[in-house]
Structures are given as C-alpha cells and as structure tokens.
Motif scaffolding. Structure first.
Motif, short mmCIF file in Angstrom:
data_model
loop_
_atom_site.label_atom_id
_atom_site.label_comp_id
_atom_site.label_asym_id
_atom_site.label_seq_id
_atom_site.Cartn_x
_atom_site.Cartn_y
_atom_site.Cartn_z
N VAL A 49 0.86 -1.19 0.00
CA VAL A 49 0.00 0.00 0.00
C VAL A 49 0.89 1.23 0.00
CG1 VAL A 49 -1.75 1.29 1.26
CG2 VAL A 49 -1.82 -1.21 1.24
N THR A 50 0.62 2.15 -0.92
CA THR A 50 1.33 3.43 -0.96
C THR A 50 0.29 4.55 -1.06
OG1 THR A 50 1.50 3.51 -3.37
CG2 THR A 50 3.25 2.33 -2.17
N SER A 51 0.78 5.78 -1.10
CA SER A 51 -0.14 6.91 -1.18
C SER A 51 -0.89 6.93 -2.51
CB SER A 51 0.64 8.22 -1.01
OG SER A 51 1.65 8.32 -2.00
N THR A 52 -0.28 6.31 -3.53
CA THR A 52 -0.96 6.29 -4.84
C THR A 52 -1.53 4.91 -5.18
OG1 THR A 52 1.16 5.78 -5.91
CG2 THR A 52 0.54 8.10 -5.74
N ARG A 53 -1.15 3.89 -4.41
CA ARG A 53 -1.68 2.54 -4.66
C ARG A 53 -2.38 2.08 -3.38
NH1 ARG A 53 2.96 -0.50 -6.59
NH2 ARG A 53 3.54 -0.67 -4.42
N ARG A 54 -3.66 2.40 -3.28
CA ARG A 54 -4.41 2.14 -2.05
C ARG A 54 -4.94 0.72 -1.96
NH1 ARG A 54 -2.81 5.16 1.39
NH2 ARG A 54 -4.69 4.80 2.63
N ALA A 55 -5.08 0.05 -3.10
CA ALA A 55 -5.65 -1.30 -3.08
C ALA A 55 -4.80 -2.22 -3.96
CB ALA A 55 -7.09 -1.27 -3.56
N PRO A 56 -3.58 -2.57 -3.52
CA PRO A 56 -2.72 -3.44 -4.33
C PRO A 56 -3.35 -4.82 -4.50
CG PRO A 56 -1.82 -3.19 -2.11
CD PRO A 56 -2.94 -2.21 -2.22
N ALA A 57 -3.49 -5.23 -5.73
CA ALA A 57 -4.13 -6.51 -6.02
C ALA A 57 -3.08 -7.58 -6.36
CB ALA A 57 -5.12 -6.34 -7.17
N TRP B 19 3.23 -14.26 -12.30
CA TRP B 19 3.23 -13.83 -13.70
C TRP B 19 1.84 -13.74 -14.31
CZ3 TRP B 19 7.40 -11.76 -15.81
CH2 TRP B 19 8.60 -11.94 -15.12
N ASP B 20 0.82 -14.05 -13.55
CA ASP B 20 -0.56 -13.86 -14.02
C ASP B 20 -1.13 -12.55 -13.53
OD1 ASP B 20 -0.62 -16.34 -15.31
OD2 ASP B 20 -1.11 -17.38 -13.44
N ASN B 21 -0.31 -11.75 -12.88
CA ASN B 21 -0.78 -10.50 -12.28
C ASN B 21 0.07 -9.34 -12.80
OD1 ASN B 21 -1.07 -8.28 -10.34
ND2 ASN B 21 -2.25 -9.74 -9.13
N GLU B 22 -0.55 -8.41 -13.54
CA GLU B 22 0.20 -7.31 -14.14
C GLU B 22 0.79 -6.37 -13.10
OE1 GLU B 22 -1.79 -5.18 -17.18
OE2 GLU B 22 -2.33 -6.97 -18.36
N GLU B 23 0.08 -6.17 -12.00
CA GLU B 23 0.62 -5.30 -10.96
C GLU B 23 1.90 -5.89 -10.37
OE1 GLU B 23 -1.72 -3.37 -7.94
OE2 GLU B 23 -3.58 -3.81 -9.04
N ALA B 24 1.91 -7.23 -10.21
CA ALA B 24 3.11 -7.88 -9.67
C ALA B 24 4.28 -7.72 -10.61
CB ALA B 24 2.82 -9.36 -9.42
N ILE B 25 4.02 -7.76 -11.91
CA ILE B 25 5.10 -7.60 -12.90
C ILE B 25 5.64 -6.18 -12.88
CG2 ILE B 25 5.64 -7.71 -15.35
CD1 ILE B 25 3.40 -9.88 -15.51
#
Length: 464
Positions: free
Chosen positions: A135-143, A407-413
């Motif tokens: 969680v960051t100030s710009t990423r409130r809901a990391p998926a 690798w199925d998650n774009e945010e993780a990449i």
C-alpha cells in the motif's frame, strides 16, 4: 564402521506465498487489503554432537531438505514457519562448500570443535509478503502479493577430524595399538602383522589429576604425504592434535628396518604433509625395550632426538624446542616406562591447553564469515550477450525476484520492474549494449527491452 568424509546435498524449505486479500465484512464496504505473509522456510543446520563418532549416518542418504513455510491467508493471518532440519555430526567435523559439477571443494563454512556448536548450511526461503505491504499513497488497493522465495540449496562436504590431545604416530607394527591399550581403556585390535589398525582409535588416559585423549593413528609409510598407503586418509587426523607422540620400534620389526631411518622417515613425512606439523610439540618414544640387544640403537636414537631438538631450537639450548630432547624408553608389552610416559604427556597436554585457552581469549572472534560471503555473492549478477540482440541476466538474488513474481498479475510484474531497476539491472543492461526490442532473459522468462531507461513491461514465459 568408521566413516570420516561424506558429501551431501542440502536444501532449505521454500518460503510460503503471501496472500492477496481484501477485508470484507458487513458495514465495512471498503475494508482495504488484509493478505497475510507466507511463512519462512526452515533452515538446514549442521550441529556437532559429542555422542557421535563417525559420519556413517550419511553414507547412504545424501539428500536432505527442510520443511517449507505455509502460505499466508486473509484477515492478516501469516503462514507458519517451516521447522529447521538439524543434521548431527561428530565433534571435530569440518564443513565446506562442494561443487558437484567440478568435483571441487569451495569455501570453509565452519569448523565444529565444540559439542552443540552449529552452523546454517542452507537457509530457508523468506515467505512472500501479503498485499498489505504494498500500500502506498498512490496505490491504495494493491491486487498482488509475493510468492515464496526459493530456498538455498547445494552440496556440502563433511570431513571429520579426530579431536585428540595426543596422537601416536609411527611405522606399521611399531606398537602404537599396544601402547594405547596400556595407557587407556581402549581395546584396539592387536596382532603381529603390519596395518593391523585400519581406522584411528581413541582412548582416555589419566595420570594423577590430569587426563587427556590419545589417538592411535594407523601406521604411516614413506610417501604417506603423497597419499601412499593410507597417508592422506589419516595424516589429516593429526592436524588437530596438540601433541605428537612418535613411536619408534627399536627392533625394526620382522622386516629388519633401521629404527633410526624409521624415525627420520616419519619426521620427514609429517613435515612434507604440513609444515606446521614439523613445528608441533613432539615426544619421541622408544618401544620394545624388553627385547635384548637394543641398547646401542636406543642410545643412537636418543642422540638423534637430542640433536633434532637443538636444531629445532635454532641451535640455542636455552630456547624451548618443540621436540622434547628426552627419549622415553618403554615396553608396551610389559608396561615398563608407560606410567612415566603418561605423566609426561599429561603434563605437556595441560601446558598446551592452558596456552591455547589464553590465546583463544585474546583473539577476536568473527562469526558467520561464510554467511556474509554468501550474502555478498547472492547480490552479484552478470549480463552476458548470448547471441545478437539476446542478453542473459544471471545472479541468485535477481533470479529469486523473478521466481517470486506472480506472472498472471500485471501489478506484480510492474512491481518486479521497479525491484530490478533498484538493484541496477537496467543500468547493467544499458552498459552491455542492450537496445530497444532486444530480448532479455532471466531464468525461464524473457522480456523485450523497450527504452533507454530500461523499461521492461512485455513478457512471455519461455517454452524451456
């Protein structure tokens, strides 16, 4: 059975995966992330145990793996840590890295000289972090969450060296086994032929209030330092002993050997195997004095010992020499002179112990040296051009980052891109000459290099 060197493969437990979860309760429409962390994998630990006398436990089983960590869950429930796997070894075991591909030994990991002393030889992987950590100030809901870190694995070599205060060395059939039987409660095999003793024997001897551990080392022959006979197999057991007791057969045995030449051969073999053995405190023992007609050769041997003692002291009789100038005359068969020899060995061992204790107290101890070296190696990576327009990035830490990525998650990449940039992969690729459209490979994945800044956002899993 006496087993004193083995090579085994060890692997820590893999870390459990972190959980990607969001709090969902009645009257809490936007609960936020609450994924727990994965548990850390267990370590493989090598521990010295005074109750063990050989490495026979590892003669047939060569692969050992610690327990993996469990995965994290929602509601901030962290996974359980895997249990450590403890491998018990005898006191006096040296642990080294071993490279199975090249059949070579590497760095010294540990020298376990005390009961209970231990070292981690394969660390378990860290558990993946749950989405609560991203969680960051710009990423409130990391998926996204991290997968568990793969554990460290590799081969190690275990080499046992006897922990004795004094070692009996000499030619075959010099009477070493008979002497240790007279000095202690040890009951080695005794017979009238060479190489009766094929494995070292240990015994505890007592003289007054002092006691010491004595080792009966199998007979050495000329060329032992080059591995002739069983030279290398048993010379290493002498390296730890504080005192060398050189036993000379005054009769020359049934082969009719020259006792003076036997004395010179053993002295020379010790020096050629390891220079420090020539400087190790030594007592010379003339055995089989009960046999008639050996008086003249005994006096000649005494003169040789005195001359060698003076030479070792640099020709100064007032300087203490590592070689005791006195020749101890005994008969291991009748016991004549054995008590006086025990007293001399016990006194000398006591002096050496006290000196070693003072030296150890004055020295600065540096623990975990190997672990620091391993951590430094982990951080290093290399960039190589496999063919035109194709680059390979190799390195333990970088490869673990890739393996930990979902690798199925774009945010993780996207998060992986930032991690690689932080450790300097982007800069290294630019220096290596990577240009837009070049293929970048890390373990089983490939990326397209897209910009001078090293942006990497198109990926595909390699079919390998």
């Amino acid at each position: 059975m006496f087993i004193d060197k083995v090579r085994i493969h060890v692997k820590g437990g893999d870390g459990g995966a972190g959980c990607m979860s969001f709090r969902r309760e009645a009257h809490v429409p936007k609960g936020g992330p609450d994924g727990g962390d994965g548990g850390h994998g267990g370590n493989v630990v090598v521990q010295a145990d005074a109750s063990l006398s050989s490495l026979i436990e590892y003669r047939f089983k060569h692969h050992f793996k610690a327990q993996r960590g469990t995965h994290g869950k929602g509601s901030r429930m962290h996974g359980a840590t895997g249990e450590d796997l403890v491998l018990k070894v005898p006191v006096g075991t040296v642990v080294r890295e071993y490279f199975e591909e090249t059949k070579e030994t590497g760095e010294l990991i540990a020298d376990l000289t005390h009961d209970g002393e231990s070292v981690v030889v394969a660390r378990g992987g860290c558990g993946g972090r749950g989405n609560i950590h991203f969680v960051t100030s710009t990423r409130r809901a990391p998926a996204f969450a991290e997968l568990g870190e793969p554990a460290i694995e590799g081969w190690i070599e275990l080499e046992m060296k006897l922990m004795a205060d004094a070692a009996l060395v000499g030619m075959p059939s010099a009477g070493k086994s008979s002497l240790i039987a007279k000095m202690s409660a040890a009951r080695p095999k005794i017979a009238d032929y060479p190489f009766t003793t094929l494995v070292p024997n240990l015994g505890v001897a007592t003289s007054g209030d002092l006691s010491f551990v004595v080792a009966d080392i199998p007979g050495l022959i000329e060329g032992a330092h080059e591995g002739r006979g069983l030279g290398h197999e048993f010379l290493r057991h002498i390296e730890r002993t504080a005192l060398i007791v050189q036993v000379v057969d005054l009769t020359g045995d049934w082969e009719g050997r020259d006792p003076l030449e036997d004395y010179e051969v053993i002295s020379r073999e010790l020096a050629l195997y390891a220079k420090e053995l020539a400087e190790r405190p030594r007592i010379v023992v003339a055995n089989k004095t009960d046999v008639p007609g050996i008086e003249e050769v005994c006096e000649q041997l005494a003169a040789c010992v005195k001359a060698d003692s003076l030479a070792a002291a640099g020709g100064n009789e007032f300087v203490e020499s590592p070689i005791d100038p006195k020749l101890y005359r005994i008969s291991a068969l009748t016991g004549a002179g054995v008590e006086q020899l025990k007293a001399a060995i016990a006194h000398k061992v006591h002096q050496l112990r006290e000196a070693a204790r003072e030296q150890a107290a004055a020295e600065v101890q540096y623990d975990c040296i190997w672990e620091h070296k391993r951590a430094e190696r982990d951080k290093r990576f290399t960039v190589t051009e496999e063919e035109e327009g194709v680059f390979r990035v190799s390195g333990p830490q970088v490869e673990r980052m890739v393996v930990q990525t979902d690798w199925d998650n774009e945010e993780a990449i996207t998060f992986l891109q930032h991690r690689l940039k932080r450790v300097g992969v982007d800069d290294a690729l630019r220096r290596a000459g990577a240009r837009d459209g070049d293929e970048i490979r890390i373990v089983g994945y490939s990326f397209d290099y897209e910009s001078p800044e090293g942006a990497v956002d198109i990926y595909q899993e390699l079919d390998i």
